[in-house]
Design a protein around this motif. Sequence first.
Motif, short mmCIF file in Angstrom:
data_model
loop_
_atom_site.label_atom_id
_atom_site.label_comp_id
_atom_site.label_asym_id
_atom_site.label_seq_id
_atom_site.Cartn_x
_atom_site.Cartn_y
_atom_site.Cartn_z
N ASP A 3 0.47 -0.99 -0.35
CA ASP A 3 0.08 0.23 -0.04
C ASP A 3 0.83 1.35 0.39
O ASP A 3 2.11 1.20 -0.13
CB ASP A 3 -1.03 0.05 1.24
CG ASP A 3 -2.27 -1.03 1.15
OD1 ASP A 3 -2.40 -1.43 0.25
OD2 ASP A 3 -3.27 -1.54 2.44
N ASP A 5 0.26 5.32 1.40
CA ASP A 5 0.05 6.46 2.54
C ASP A 5 -0.15 7.72 1.82
O ASP A 5 0.87 7.91 2.66
CB ASP A 5 0.43 5.78 3.64
CG ASP A 5 -0.32 6.52 4.30
OD1 ASP A 5 -2.15 6.96 4.60
OD2 ASP A 5 -0.49 6.34 6.25
N GLN A 43 -5.86 2.00 -8.07
CA GLN A 43 -6.36 0.78 -7.28
C GLN A 43 -6.50 -0.13 -7.00
O GLN A 43 -6.41 -1.24 -8.33
CB GLN A 43 -7.95 1.01 -7.27
CG GLN A 43 -8.68 2.82 -6.84
CD GLN A 43 -10.22 2.64 -7.42
OE1 GLN A 43 -10.93 3.43 -7.51
NE2 GLN A 43 -10.98 1.31 -7.44
N PRO A 46 -4.88 -6.40 -4.14
CA PRO A 46 -3.22 -7.29 -3.80
C PRO A 46 -3.35 -7.56 -3.45
O PRO A 46 -3.51 -8.88 -5.02
CB PRO A 46 -4.09 -7.65 -2.07
CG PRO A 46 -5.98 -6.53 -2.11
CD PRO A 46 -5.92 -6.13 -3.64
N SER A 86 0.35 -3.89 -10.84
CA SER A 86 0.34 -3.34 -10.01
C SER A 86 1.10 -1.73 -11.03
O SER A 86 1.60 -2.04 -11.64
CB SER A 86 1.28 -3.06 -8.94
OG SER A 86 2.65 -3.47 -9.35
N SER A 171 -10.08 -3.84 -6.54
CA SER A 171 -9.21 -3.60 -5.53
C SER A 171 -10.02 -3.75 -4.11
O SER A 171 -9.81 -4.36 -3.22
CB SER A 171 -8.54 -2.36 -5.80
OG SER A 171 -7.97 -2.24 -4.66
N ARG A 175 -9.69 -6.67 -1.00
CA ARG A 175 -9.06 -6.61 0.06
C ARG A 175 -10.14 -7.09 1.37
O ARG A 175 -9.90 -7.49 2.52
CB ARG A 175 -8.84 -5.24 0.48
CG ARG A 175 -7.66 -4.24 -0.88
CD ARG A 175 -8.00 -2.80 -0.42
NE ARG A 175 -7.21 -2.67 1.06
CZ ARG A 175 -5.98 -1.91 1.41
NH1 ARG A 175 -5.44 -2.43 -0.19
NH2 ARG A 175 -5.27 -2.40 2.44
N SER A 354 -6.06 1.29 -1.17
CA SER A 354 -4.77 0.57 -0.62
C SER A 354 -3.36 1.91 -1.35
O SER A 354 -2.32 1.77 -1.28
CB SER A 354 -3.99 -0.33 -2.50
OG SER A 354 -5.28 1.10 -3.64
N ALA A 360 -7.63 2.34 4.43
CA ALA A 360 -7.37 1.23 4.89
C ALA A 360 -8.02 0.35 6.11
O ALA A 360 -8.72 -0.76 6.07
CB ALA A 360 -6.25 0.80 4.58
#
Length: 383
Positions: A3, A5, A43, A46, A86, A171, A175, A354, A360
């Motif tokens: 991820d 931030d 987005q 995972p 990704s 996405s 999650r 993400s 999240a």
Amino acid sequence: MRDIDIPLPIARTLLNPLFRVILNDRLPWRVQRMLMDIGSRAQLVPGDTVVHRLRLAGRPAERIAARRGPAVSDQRHSRVPAWSRSATSSGPVAHTAVSDQRHSRVPAWSRSATSSGPATHTAVSDQRHSRVPAWSHSATSSGPATHTAVGAVLYLHGGGYAVGSMTTHRSLAARLAHETGCAVYLLDYRLAPEHPFPAALDDAETAFLELVREAGYRPDQIAIAGDSAGGGLSLATAQRLIGRHGMTPAALGLIAPWTDPNQIPDRDRDLVINKSWSRSCAAAYLGGADGNDPGYAPLRGELRGLPPTYVQVDVSELLHAQCVELVAGLRGAGVHVRFTESHGLWHVAQLQASLVGPAAAAVRELADFLREAAQPVSVRDLG
């Protein structure tokens, strides 16, 4: 999960012009849909996510789950599309797998290895000629397996009933699959204005019934979740399942649910939604139907008897007041409700989980609620 931030002020600054361009009622619906699909590439899905394409309620759908075993490294014949990669220079997301069910003649529910088929740990399996159904993990000659311990989530995407897709919400669904340990079924229900009310509700109802009657889940093992219009659709679906079929889902997970499209916002816009666009969506979905129909405005429908419900909304949203009204109505009807009001996020910020830490965290809280409801521990399961 890999991820990023991004600080909230920066994220808001980046997203504001994006949503102003995309959610514009002067653009044709098909253009809005295309732009949303393109924008959703940021987005990230995972790693160790397995996506099986199937048909549910006669519509395209995806069964999304976290990988539970080792992956096969040989990807030479993989058909993994671009969305499983990704958005970084480091290459594809690790072990994201796709099973293409578009041409399968078999229900999409089986993945067990047999002497005539691939092993369960195959990372990417081409199921186009498979004759095994796609949602069971242990289908045998005696039929599909019955899920007794592991629940499921039926996820209904948002987008004002007129935009949004499996691409825009893959996405978030992934999650939830990782955090809950459940399979998440993402449904591509019919959209307005081509298919006005009650098309989306009919699709969601049928999808739930198929998961019960064909996939082997009990109704109380299937949670229904959705955001915005998908949140309203989740509520309407639960009401219809209870009223018509006597089936009560395990829980409802509602992210900023739009439960009464008749209500006109008291402000022009929030970061994501604007009044003009939302009124266009409401009209497109209503078509020639009655706006007082509780299937269209489930906030006005029967709230008694609904399952435990979690509502998440940010205080800055146009839908905040409507969510507060919904929560009050649910509590007055005796429904167990959990209600979280965030500060500083935006409408369905969970889609950017993400990219933004607080989003999240909100997804994890929702997943905890859904997991506890859909996978209750019983003496039979422990024995």
